[in-house]
Design a protein around this motif. Structure first.
Motif, mmCIF file in Angstrom:
data_model
loop_
_atom_site.group_PDB
_atom_site.id
_atom_site.type_symbol
_atom_site.label_atom_id
_atom_site.label_comp_id
_atom_site.label_asym_id
_atom_site.label_seq_id
_atom_site.Cartn_x
_atom_site.Cartn_y
_atom_site.Cartn_z
ATOM 1 N N MET A 163 0.853 -1.183 0.000
ATOM 2 C CA MET A 163 0.000 0.000 0.000
ATOM 3 C C MET A 163 0.888 1.231 0.000
ATOM 4 O O MET A 163 1.861 1.301 0.713
ATOM 5 C CB MET A 163 -0.901 -0.030 1.235
ATOM 6 N N SER A 164 0.518 2.195 -0.774
ATOM 7 C CA SER A 164 1.308 3.414 -0.873
ATOM 8 C C SER A 164 0.573 4.580 -0.226
ATOM 9 O O SER A 164 -0.632 4.517 0.029
ATOM 10 C CB SER A 164 1.578 3.739 -2.336
ATOM 11 N N ALA A 165 1.321 5.648 -0.020
ATOM 12 C CA ALA A 165 0.726 6.860 0.528
ATOM 13 C C ALA A 165 -0.323 7.420 -0.441
ATOM 14 O O ALA A 165 -1.334 7.980 0.001
ATOM 15 C CB ALA A 165 1.803 7.891 0.815
ATOM 16 N N LEU A 166 -0.101 7.238 -1.734
ATOM 17 C CA LEU A 166 -1.082 7.717 -2.706
ATOM 18 C C LEU A 166 -2.414 6.981 -2.548
ATOM 19 O O LEU A 166 -3.485 7.597 -2.564
ATOM 20 C CB LEU A 166 -0.556 7.551 -4.139
ATOM 21 N N ARG A 167 -2.356 5.678 -2.366
ATOM 22 C CA ARG A 167 -3.596 4.919 -2.144
ATOM 23 C C ARG A 167 -4.256 5.336 -0.840
ATOM 24 O O ARG A 167 -5.487 5.404 -0.757
ATOM 25 C CB ARG A 167 -3.316 3.427 -2.145
ATOM 26 N N ALA A 168 -3.470 5.609 0.186
ATOM 27 C CA ALA A 168 -4.025 6.068 1.462
ATOM 28 C C ALA A 168 -4.702 7.423 1.283
ATOM 29 O O ALA A 168 -5.777 7.671 1.845
ATOM 30 C CB ALA A 168 -2.930 6.138 2.516
ATOM 31 N N PHE A 169 -4.086 8.290 0.475
ATOM 32 C CA PHE A 169 -4.691 9.590 0.186
ATOM 33 C C PHE A 169 -6.037 9.402 -0.514
ATOM 34 O O PHE A 169 -7.043 10.006 -0.128
ATOM 35 C CB PHE A 169 -3.754 10.439 -0.683
ATOM 36 N N VAL A 170 -6.063 8.555 -1.533
ATOM 37 C CA VAL A 170 -7.301 8.314 -2.278
ATOM 38 C C VAL A 170 -8.361 7.694 -1.361
ATOM 39 O O VAL A 170 -9.541 8.057 -1.426
ATOM 40 C CB VAL A 170 -7.038 7.444 -3.522
ATOM 41 N N ALA A 171 -7.950 6.782 -0.486
ATOM 42 C CA ALA A 171 -8.887 6.165 0.461
ATOM 43 C C ALA A 171 -9.510 7.220 1.366
ATOM 44 O O ALA A 171 -10.722 7.224 1.592
ATOM 45 C CB ALA A 171 -8.175 5.092 1.292
ATOM 46 N N GLY A 172 -8.689 8.121 1.897
ATOM 47 C CA GLY A 172 -9.204 9.182 2.760
ATOM 48 C C GLY A 172 -10.109 10.148 2.025
ATOM 49 O O GLY A 172 -11.138 10.591 2.555
ATOM 50 N N LEU A 173 -9.754 10.480 0.786
ATOM 51 C CA LEU A 173 -10.567 11.370 -0.025
ATOM 52 C C LEU A 173 -11.928 10.725 -0.302
ATOM 53 O O LEU A 173 -12.975 11.350 -0.118
ATOM 54 C CB LEU A 173 -9.840 11.672 -1.338
ATOM 55 N N MET A 174 -11.904 9.468 -0.725
ATOM 56 C CA MET A 174 -13.163 8.769 -1.023
ATOM 57 C C MET A 174 -14.022 8.593 0.229
ATOM 58 O O MET A 174 -15.250 8.717 0.171
ATOM 59 C CB MET A 174 -12.864 7.430 -1.678
ATOM 60 N N ALA A 175 -13.386 8.314 1.366
ATOM 61 C CA ALA A 175 -14.134 8.151 2.612
ATOM 62 C C ALA A 175 -14.810 9.456 3.028
ATOM 63 O O ALA A 175 -15.885 9.435 3.623
ATOM 64 C CB ALA A 175 -13.221 7.643 3.715
ATOM 65 N N THR A 176 -14.191 10.583 2.698
ATOM 66 C CA THR A 176 -14.816 11.864 2.998
ATOM 67 C C THR A 176 -16.138 11.984 2.252
ATOM 68 O O THR A 176 -17.158 12.375 2.825
ATOM 69 C CB THR A 176 -13.889 13.028 2.616
ATOM 70 N N LEU A 177 -16.121 11.616 0.988
ATOM 71 C CA LEU A 177 -17.311 11.757 0.159
ATOM 72 C C LEU A 177 -18.347 10.661 0.405
ATOM 73 O O LEU A 177 -19.554 10.917 0.307
ATOM 74 C CB LEU A 177 -16.907 11.762 -1.319
ATOM 75 N N LEU A 178 -17.889 9.451 0.744
ATOM 76 C CA LEU A 178 -18.799 8.312 0.820
ATOM 77 C C LEU A 178 -19.103 7.815 2.234
ATOM 78 O O LEU A 178 -19.939 6.914 2.393
ATOM 79 C CB LEU A 178 -18.245 7.161 -0.028
ATOM 80 N N ALA A 179 -18.442 8.373 3.246
ATOM 81 C CA ALA A 179 -18.725 7.996 4.640
ATOM 82 C C ALA A 179 -18.964 9.235 5.506
ATOM 83 O O ALA A 179 -19.982 9.338 6.186
ATOM 84 C CB ALA A 179 -17.584 7.143 5.210
ATOM 85 N N HIS A 180 -18.026 10.178 5.491
ATOM 86 C CA HIS A 180 -18.116 11.387 6.309
ATOM 87 C C HIS A 180 -19.353 12.216 5.958
ATOM 88 O O HIS A 180 -20.160 12.559 6.833
ATOM 89 C CB HIS A 180 -16.837 12.206 6.100
ATOM 90 N N GLN A 181 -19.511 12.540 4.681
ATOM 91 C CA GLN A 181 -20.617 13.394 4.274
ATOM 92 C C GLN A 181 -21.986 12.715 4.451
ATOM 93 O O GLN A 181 -22.914 13.364 4.928
ATOM 94 C CB GLN A 181 -20.413 13.887 2.838
ATOM 95 N N PRO A 182 -22.133 11.422 4.134
ATOM 96 C CA PRO A 182 -23.417 10.761 4.456
ATOM 97 C C PRO A 182 -23.703 10.724 5.961
ATOM 98 O O PRO A 182 -24.854 10.867 6.370
ATOM 99 C CB PRO A 182 -23.247 9.351 3.880
ATOM 100 N N ALA A 183 -22.670 10.549 6.783
ATOM 101 C CA ALA A 183 -22.882 10.584 8.239
ATOM 102 C C ALA A 183 -23.363 11.966 8.671
ATOM 103 O O ALA A 183 -24.252 12.087 9.517
ATOM 104 C CB ALA A 183 -21.598 10.200 8.975
ATOM 105 N N LEU A 184 -22.792 13.010 8.075
ATOM 106 C CA LEU A 184 -23.230 14.375 8.381
ATOM 107 C C LEU A 184 -24.685 14.568 7.958
ATOM 108 O O LEU A 184 -25.476 15.184 8.683
ATOM 109 C CB LEU A 184 -22.326 15.384 7.668
#
Length: 147
Positions: free
Chosen positions: A1-22
């Motif tokens: 796993m690379s830092a780039l994949r971790a970045f993409v995971a965090g970005l996607m989680a913002t849109l698909l987990a954080h914002q729906p929770a809000l």
């Protein structure tokens, strides 16, 4: 796993987990803040949700560094706790003062921050697992020497 994949995971989680929770918290009447805010942010004027997704991506890197050696329930618990605590504290005690805002107070603000950021942490952890599975299945079937 690379830092780039971790970045993409965090970005996607913002849109698909954080914002729906809000959104769920808003529907429950626990916060007035709505998801996917498009109001411009300083200093670049990008929509708030774009800025938030970028920062979610950056936060994905330290989360990955912390959880990558953990397994089982410890993996998920660490992701949820890191997500709930670290970004919430930084938003309240670093980002708000830097933006000239008061440090947020009140149980509603605290609960909102903890819940949406825990959702982000779990979402990021889930994407990290998916990315790792995808990478391992590609490497298992790829011919030697392929990326």
């Amino acid at each position: 796993m690379s830092a780039l994949r971790a970045f993409v995971a965090g970005l996607m989680a913002t849109l698909l987990a954080h914002q729906p929770a809000l959104w769920i918290l808003q529907l429950a009447g626990l916060t007035e803040r709505g998801p996917f805010a498009l109001d411009p942010t300083s200093p670049l004027g990008v929509p708030a949700v774009v800025s938030l997704a970028f920062w979610g991506g950056l936060w994905g890197i330290p989360l990955w560094m912390i959880v990558r050696k953990r397994r089982g329930a410890g993996y998920w618990l660490t992701a949820a706790l890191f997500g709930a605590i670290a970004p919430t504290l930084v938003a309240a005690f670093v980002a708000a003062p830097l933006k000239g805002q008061a440090i947020p107070t009140g149980w509603s603000v605290a609960v909102t921050g903890l819940v949406v950021n825990a959702a982000w942490g779990l979402g990021t952890a889930a994407f990290l697992v998916l990315f790792a599975r995808g990478a391992s299945s590609r490497s298992a079937t790829a011919p030697p020497g392929s990326p």
